[in-house]
Design a protein around this motif. Structure first.
Motif, PDB file in Angstrom:
ATOM      1  N   TYR A 113       1.690   7.495   2.689  1.00  0.00           N
ATOM      2  CA  TYR A 113       0.649   8.965   3.272  1.00  0.00           C
ATOM      3  C   TYR A 113       0.895  10.076   1.611  1.00  0.00           C
ATOM      4  O   TYR A 113      -0.711  10.459   1.810  1.00  0.00           O
ATOM      5  CB  TYR A 113       1.495   9.878   3.744  1.00  0.00           C
ATOM      6  N   ALA A 114       1.933  10.450   1.216  1.00  0.00           N
ATOM      7  CA  ALA A 114       2.138  10.933  -0.660  1.00  0.00           C
ATOM      8  C   ALA A 114       1.114  10.320  -1.402  1.00  0.00           C
ATOM      9  O   ALA A 114       0.256  10.990  -2.652  1.00  0.00           O
ATOM     10  CB  ALA A 114       3.998  11.033  -1.142  1.00  0.00           C
ATOM     11  N   LEU A 115       1.673   8.928  -1.978  1.00  0.00           N
ATOM     12  CA  LEU A 115       0.691   7.980  -2.629  1.00  0.00           C
ATOM     13  C   LEU A 115      -0.719   8.397  -2.580  1.00  0.00           C
ATOM     14  O   LEU A 115      -1.292   8.138  -3.073  1.00  0.00           O
ATOM     15  CB  LEU A 115       1.433   6.481  -2.736  1.00  0.00           C
ATOM     16  N   VAL A 116      -1.544   8.126  -1.178  1.00  0.00           N
ATOM     17  CA  VAL A 116      -2.756   7.965  -0.861  1.00  0.00           C
ATOM     18  C   VAL A 116      -3.213   9.087  -0.541  1.00  0.00           C
ATOM     19  O   VAL A 116      -4.291   9.375  -2.185  1.00  0.00           O
ATOM     20  CB  VAL A 116      -3.096   7.201   0.459  1.00  0.00           C
ATOM     21  N   GLN A 117      -2.598  10.293  -0.703  1.00  0.00           N
ATOM     22  CA  GLN A 117      -3.339  11.402  -0.947  1.00  0.00           C
ATOM     23  C   GLN A 117      -3.002  11.972  -2.560  1.00  0.00           C
ATOM     24  O   GLN A 117      -4.008  12.002  -3.130  1.00  0.00           O
ATOM     25  CB  GLN A 117      -1.908  12.169  -0.195  1.00  0.00           C
ATOM     26  N   HIS A 118      -2.130  11.449  -3.171  1.00  0.00           N
ATOM     27  CA  HIS A 118      -2.214  11.755  -4.338  1.00  0.00           C
ATOM     28  C   HIS A 118      -3.034  10.663  -5.365  1.00  0.00           C
ATOM     29  O   HIS A 118      -3.893  11.596  -6.312  1.00  0.00           O
ATOM     30  CB  HIS A 118      -0.930  11.507  -5.260  1.00  0.00           C
ATOM     31  N   ASN A 119      -3.287  10.003  -4.925  1.00  0.00           N
ATOM     32  CA  ASN A 119      -4.644   8.999  -5.712  1.00  0.00           C
ATOM     33  C   ASN A 119      -5.767   9.291  -5.506  1.00  0.00           C
ATOM     34  O   ASN A 119      -6.182   8.662  -5.657  1.00  0.00           O
ATOM     35  CB  ASN A 119      -3.534   7.796  -5.707  1.00  0.00           C
ATOM     36  N   THR A 120      -6.045  10.409  -4.579  1.00  0.00           N
ATOM     37  CA  THR A 120      -7.566  10.307  -4.307  1.00  0.00           C
ATOM     38  C   THR A 120      -7.715  11.399  -4.457  1.00  0.00           C
ATOM     39  O   THR A 120      -7.366  12.932  -3.845  1.00  0.00           O
ATOM     40  CB  THR A 120      -7.256   9.608  -2.521  1.00  0.00           C
ATOM     41  N   PRO A 153      -5.397   0.636  -8.404  1.00  0.00           N
ATOM     42  CA  PRO A 153      -4.279  -0.320  -8.209  1.00  0.00           C
ATOM     43  C   PRO A 153      -3.495   0.047  -6.474  1.00  0.00           C
ATOM     44  O   PRO A 153      -3.098  -0.440  -5.759  1.00  0.00           O
ATOM     45  CB  PRO A 153      -3.562  -0.987  -9.271  1.00  0.00           C
ATOM     46  N   VAL A 154      -3.528   1.437  -7.018  1.00  0.00           N
ATOM     47  CA  VAL A 154      -2.533   2.057  -5.394  1.00  0.00           C
ATOM     48  C   VAL A 154      -2.728   2.293  -4.274  1.00  0.00           C
ATOM     49  O   VAL A 154      -2.434   1.591  -3.489  1.00  0.00           O
ATOM     50  CB  VAL A 154      -1.915   3.314  -6.542  1.00  0.00           C
ATOM     51  N   VAL A 155      -4.105   2.484  -4.424  1.00  0.00           N
ATOM     52  CA  VAL A 155      -5.141   2.919  -3.023  1.00  0.00           C
ATOM     53  C   VAL A 155      -5.169   1.795  -2.797  1.00  0.00           C
ATOM     54  O   VAL A 155      -4.938   1.199  -1.238  1.00  0.00           O
ATOM     55  CB  VAL A 155      -5.847   3.896  -3.648  1.00  0.00           C
ATOM     56  N   GLY A 156      -6.349   0.717  -3.191  1.00  0.00           N
ATOM     57  CA  GLY A 156      -6.464  -0.576  -2.910  1.00  0.00           C
ATOM     58  C   GLY A 156      -5.785  -1.580  -2.456  1.00  0.00           C
ATOM     59  O   GLY A 156      -5.459  -2.169  -1.516  1.00  0.00           O
ATOM     60  N   SER A 157      -4.053  -1.556  -3.610  1.00  0.00           N
ATOM     61  CA  SER A 157      -2.984  -1.978  -2.696  1.00  0.00           C
ATOM     62  C   SER A 157      -2.676  -1.950  -1.462  1.00  0.00           C
ATOM     63  O   SER A 157      -2.445  -2.927  -0.461  1.00  0.00           O
ATOM     64  CB  SER A 157      -2.483  -2.166  -3.706  1.00  0.00           C
ATOM     65  N   LEU A 158      -2.494  -0.775  -1.395  1.00  0.00           N
ATOM     66  CA  LEU A 158      -2.114   0.316  -0.470  1.00  0.00           C
ATOM     67  C   LEU A 158      -2.819   0.037   0.881  1.00  0.00           C
ATOM     68  O   LEU A 158      -2.274  -0.341   2.170  1.00  0.00           O
ATOM     69  CB  LEU A 158      -1.419   1.874  -0.276  1.00  0.00           C
ATOM     70  N   LEU A 159      -4.144  -0.658   1.090  1.00  0.00           N
ATOM     71  CA  LEU A 159      -5.172  -0.228   1.803  1.00  0.00           C
ATOM     72  C   LEU A 159      -4.685  -2.191   2.336  1.00  0.00           C
ATOM     73  O   LEU A 159      -4.816  -1.392   3.371  1.00  0.00           O
ATOM     74  CB  LEU A 159      -6.379  -0.175   0.995  1.00  0.00           C
ATOM     75  N   ALA A 160      -4.514  -2.747   1.328  1.00  0.00           N
ATOM     76  CA  ALA A 160      -4.753  -4.574   1.720  1.00  0.00           C
ATOM     77  C   ALA A 160      -3.041  -4.344   2.044  1.00  0.00           C
ATOM     78  O   ALA A 160      -3.608  -4.845   3.431  1.00  0.00           O
ATOM     79  CB  ALA A 160      -4.866  -4.728   0.829  1.00  0.00           C
ATOM     80  N   LEU A 161      -2.292  -4.021   1.709  1.00  0.00           N
ATOM     81  CA  LEU A 161      -0.563  -4.019   2.539  1.00  0.00           C
ATOM     82  C   LEU A 161      -0.904  -3.701   4.328  1.00  0.00           C
ATOM     83  O   LEU A 161      -0.217  -4.423   4.725  1.00  0.00           O
ATOM     84  CB  LEU A 161       0.078  -3.561   2.019  1.00  0.00           C
TER      85      LEU A 161
END
Length: 493
Positions: A347-354, A237-245
């Motif tokens: 940047y931080a959220l995508v890297q941390h959650n991937t 949900p974190v990475v997917g929603s950031l990609l969509a937004l």
């Protein structure tokens, strides 16, 4: 909060030799590339007297960066990332040297310019994605926001200073020496990057596992395909929603291409006013980057990111509705500041959650999104401006960004409640068993410790963008989601 806690956090620079090497290399490269961009546009126009040819060179660069990002992301998950980065920067140095050699001839060839630009774009795309993929293996999880803030700050400074220096040097010497200087500085960055340790990708521990604080793991079996990154994003949900937004914000960004028409029809037609409009977002971004300590220490980064996205959209609406130049400039500055907050936390959220074995491909997807979004966004806003007017296009785009942020905040609680490791958590983990025992997808697993560098060594992965650098080396829009990690040409190291 003390004053020093508001200032830009430079702890990653003090803590790691590897980060210092990459950081210096990136700063040098940003200025070299910014100067070369000015010289390239001037040279092509002098040779052809055609704006179309100038646009064609820009299109070649964008397409080649897109292809390089996708291929580089795939390779970054399969090959030694240090070798990939160094090879890409060396190829870029050769491309700039080719531009210099061509410029020094009596009859510079347009085909040679096209070829060198294409090669440089491919190399830039590869190096950007590889750099971003190695970041979490070099930086402690709690330092990811600080690393992102440093990246954003240098991108904005480069976007302001590099074109000016390039123009001065171009006027004094012509394009040849500018390209030669860029080739030399790119060579220097390559030598600096030789100091990095080998950076082999960390293999997946479990093909059925993903990553994320939501506990919802599962990108499926990793067969090496770029599509695995999309499957992972769909389940996280974190990475997917950031990609969509991010897709919405890069498409419906601030209509900078319409600034000249807005100045001519609303703000008096002055070239000085036009310059103010172009520089206002960067000024806001620099100010917020320089005082970003509070961002890197945010206890609710997901909520702050969504607030920044919403604020950026409202700022764009305010710009479209403004009738006074000072209101327009203020709105753009607020938008630039909001966009930088968004970029640092994205940047931080995508890297941390991937997970590490997917970071290369995920970065490639984000870079491709930024590159194509810029091109399609210009077309989109031009069409809206024809249906309404330039100011109306700004209002529509800003409203779409604000509504998208609000919908994601309501529909995706996983992003709204997303957190990042804190300094005190990191210290507790260190006392309990050392840096390799810290949990979280941003940290190499103990089994991979031998292959990965010390977790205390931050990286200067960029962005994107950004690539978004966008075609300004930093934040060229007041709508978030278009910053350095999305602007590949400006984010290159």
């Amino acid at each position: 909060m003390r004053v020093r806690e508001l200032l830009l956090d430079i702890e990653p620079l003090r803590a790691s030799r590897d980060f210092r090497a990459i950081f210096v290399a990136r700063v040098v490269s940003l200025f070299g590339l910014g100067m070369a961009t000015v010289a390239l546009s001037s040279q092509v126009y002098d040779l052809t007297e055609s704006t179309f040819q100038v646009a064609a060179v820009s299109m070649i660069m964008s397409v080649s960066v897109l292809l390089g990002s996708l291929w580089g992301g795939w390779m970054a998950d399969r090959a030694d990332r240090r070798r990939l980065i160094i090879t890409a920067r060396a190829v870029a140095a050769v491309a700039f040297a080719g531009l210099a050699a061509n410029a020094f001839t009596d009859d510079p060839g347009l085909a040679a310019i096209y070829a060198c630009v294409a090669v440089d774009g491919l190399a830039t795309g590869v190096s950007v994605t590889a750099l971003m993929a190695v970041a979490p293996t070099l930086v402690r999880p709690d330092q990811l926001p600080a690393a992102g803030a440093l990246i954003a700050f240098t991108g904005e400074i480069g976007s302001i200073g590099a074109p000016f220096l390039g123009g001065v040097l171009l006027a004094a010497t012509g394009p040849g020496p500018v390209f030669a200087l860029t080739a030399a500085t790119t060579g220097v960055t390559t030598l600096l990057l030789l100091r990095l340790r080998p950076l082999p990708p960390v293999p997946a521990e479990d093909d059925d596992e993903g990553a994320g604080e939501d506990g919802g793991r599962g990108e499926g079996k990793d067969d090496g395909s770029p599509l695995v990154a999309f499957r992972f994003a769909r389940r996280n949900p974190v990475v997917g929603s950031l990609l969509a937004l991010g897709g919405v914000t890069v498409l419906f960004n601030l209509p900078v291409v319409l600034f000249p028409e807005l100045v001519a029809t609303r703000f008096g037609g002055s070239d000085v006013v036009l310059g103010l409009l172009y520089s206002a977002p960067a000024v806001g971004a620099v100010l917020i980057s320089a005082t970003s300590g509070w961002i890197t220490r945010a206890t609710r980064p997901g909520r702050l990111l969504l607030t920044a996205a919403f604020t950026g959209g409202l700022a764009t609406v305010g710009f479209g509705l403004s009738g006074e130049i000072w209101i327009a400039v203020l709105a753009l500055a607020v938008g630039g500041a909001a966009g930088t907050v968004y970029e640092i936390l994205e940047y931080a959220l995508v890297q941390h959650n991937t997970p590490d074995h997917l970071r290369g491909r995920m970065v490639g997807v984000l870079s491709a999104q930024g590159t194509t979004g810029d091109v399609l966004g210009d077309v989109e806003v031009a069409l809206i401006a024809r249906w309404f007017n330039p100011a109306g296009a700004a209002v529509v785009n800003g409203a779409v960004c604000a509504v998208a942020a609000a919908l994601v905040a309501v529909l995706v609680p996983g992003l709204r409640h997303a957190t990042l490791p804190r300094d005190d958590e990191d210290d507790d983990a260190h006392e309990a068993g050392g840096p390799d025992e810290r949990s979280g997808p941003g940290t190499p697993a103990p089994a991979a410790a031998a292959a990965a560098p010390s977790a205390a060594a931050p990286s200067a992965a960029t962005a994107a963008a950004a690539a978004k650098s966008g075609p300004s080396a930093g934040q060229d829009t007041a709508c978030p989601g278009t910053g350095p990690e999305r602007d590949a040409p400006a984010a290159t190291a």
